[in-house]
Motif scaffolding. Sequence first.
Motif, PDB file in Angstrom:
ATOM      1  N   SER A  72       0.838  -1.197   0.000  1.00 58.83           N
ATOM      2  CA  SER A  72       0.000   0.000   0.000  1.00 58.83           C
ATOM      3  C   SER A  72       0.875   1.251   0.000  1.00 58.83           C
ATOM      4  N   GLU A  73       0.276   2.365  -0.440  1.00 62.23           N
ATOM      5  CA  GLU A  73       1.038   3.612  -0.493  1.00 62.23           C
ATOM      6  C   GLU A  73       1.461   4.069   0.892  1.00 62.23           C
ATOM      7  N   ALA A  90       5.221   4.592   1.999  1.00 62.50           N
ATOM      8  CA  ALA A  90       5.675   5.895   2.475  1.00 62.50           C
ATOM      9  C   ALA A  90       6.369   5.770   3.824  1.00 62.50           C
ATOM     10  N   ILE A  91       5.836   4.902   4.701  1.00 57.43           N
ATOM     11  CA  ILE A  91       6.456   4.688   6.012  1.00 57.43           C
ATOM     12  C   ILE A  91       7.841   4.076   5.860  1.00 57.43           C
ATOM     13  N   ALA A  92       7.947   3.092   4.971  1.00 55.29           N
ATOM     14  CA  ALA A  92       9.230   2.420   4.757  1.00 55.29           C
ATOM     15  C   ALA A  92      10.267   3.371   4.170  1.00 55.29           C
ATOM     16  N   GLY A 151       3.802   0.173  13.655  1.00 53.15           N
ATOM     17  CA  GLY A 151       4.896   0.616  14.512  1.00 53.15           C
ATOM     18  C   GLY A 151       4.762   2.094  14.830  1.00 53.15           C
ATOM     19  N   HIS A 152       5.890   2.724  15.156  1.00 49.05           N
ATOM     20  CA  HIS A 152       5.870   4.158  15.454  1.00 49.05           C
ATOM     21  C   HIS A 152       5.916   4.938  14.148  1.00 49.05           C
ATOM     22  N   VAL A 153       4.919   5.802  13.954  1.00 48.63           N
ATOM     23  CA  VAL A 153       4.873   6.566  12.707  1.00 48.63           C
ATOM     24  C   VAL A 153       4.396   7.987  13.009  1.00 48.63           C
ATOM     25  N   GLU A 154       4.980   8.953  12.297  1.00 48.31           N
ATOM     26  CA  GLU A 154       4.607  10.352  12.436  1.00 48.31           C
ATOM     27  C   GLU A 154       4.137  10.865  11.086  1.00 48.31           C
ATOM     28  N   PHE A 155       2.887  11.360  11.065  1.00 55.53           N
ATOM     29  CA  PHE A 155       2.318  11.931   9.844  1.00 55.53           C
ATOM     30  C   PHE A 155       2.239  13.447  10.009  1.00 55.53           C
ATOM     31  N   GLU A 156       2.748  14.168   9.028  1.00 60.30           N
ATOM     32  CA  GLU A 156       2.736  15.625   9.079  1.00 60.30           C
ATOM     33  C   GLU A 156       2.256  16.180   7.746  1.00 60.30           C
TER      34      GLU A 156
END
Length: 200
Positions: free
Chosen positions: A2-3, A7-9, A31-36
């Motif tokens: 998935s996109e 994007a996380i990877a 896991g730990h992810v930050e979206f901005e």
Amino acid sequence: MSEILEAIAQSDGDVRGREFVGEDLSGEDLGHVEFEDCTFDSCVLASAHLERPSFERCTLTGCDLGNVQGNTGFWRDTRVFECRLVGADLHKSVLVRTRFTECNLSYVGLAESKLERVSFSGCDLREASLSQLRLRSRLVLEGCDLMRAELFQTRLAGVDLTSCNIAGVRMSDTFRELRDATVGIDQLPDLAGLLGVKLR
């Protein structure tokens, strides 16, 4: 892939300025992810696990986050429209200048969270866990259903509840949570029910 996962990877969990539409990550461990500065439209993260997630200046529209595990998260300057967060675990999170509009938040877990300039408009908060909230500024609740919501040790001083359904809300025996909150005359029967008295 998935996109969102891609994007996380690619960003090592620090995703910025992306738009995601129709993504389905049901049950995924992100896991730990930050979206901005990200936009999510009709995405499904039901039962997904996010470790200390961060949503900063994001917009979520028509998304399903039912039963998502996202406790101890950070939400700032984020807008959530017509989303489903039934049973989502967001306890001990920090929410700043975040707005929920026409969302289903029944059974959501927000206990022990810190809220600053947060608003809920037209939201379903039935049986939500809103205990021990730390409100750094006035909480806004407009046209919300708070039936049987848990409000133990959450001080609602200055909060206007006149447009909300407060039937069966659960509080301490002294009802100190409602001290200095604003309620309407038509809500007196609900409050009388909490006190165990009858109005004639």
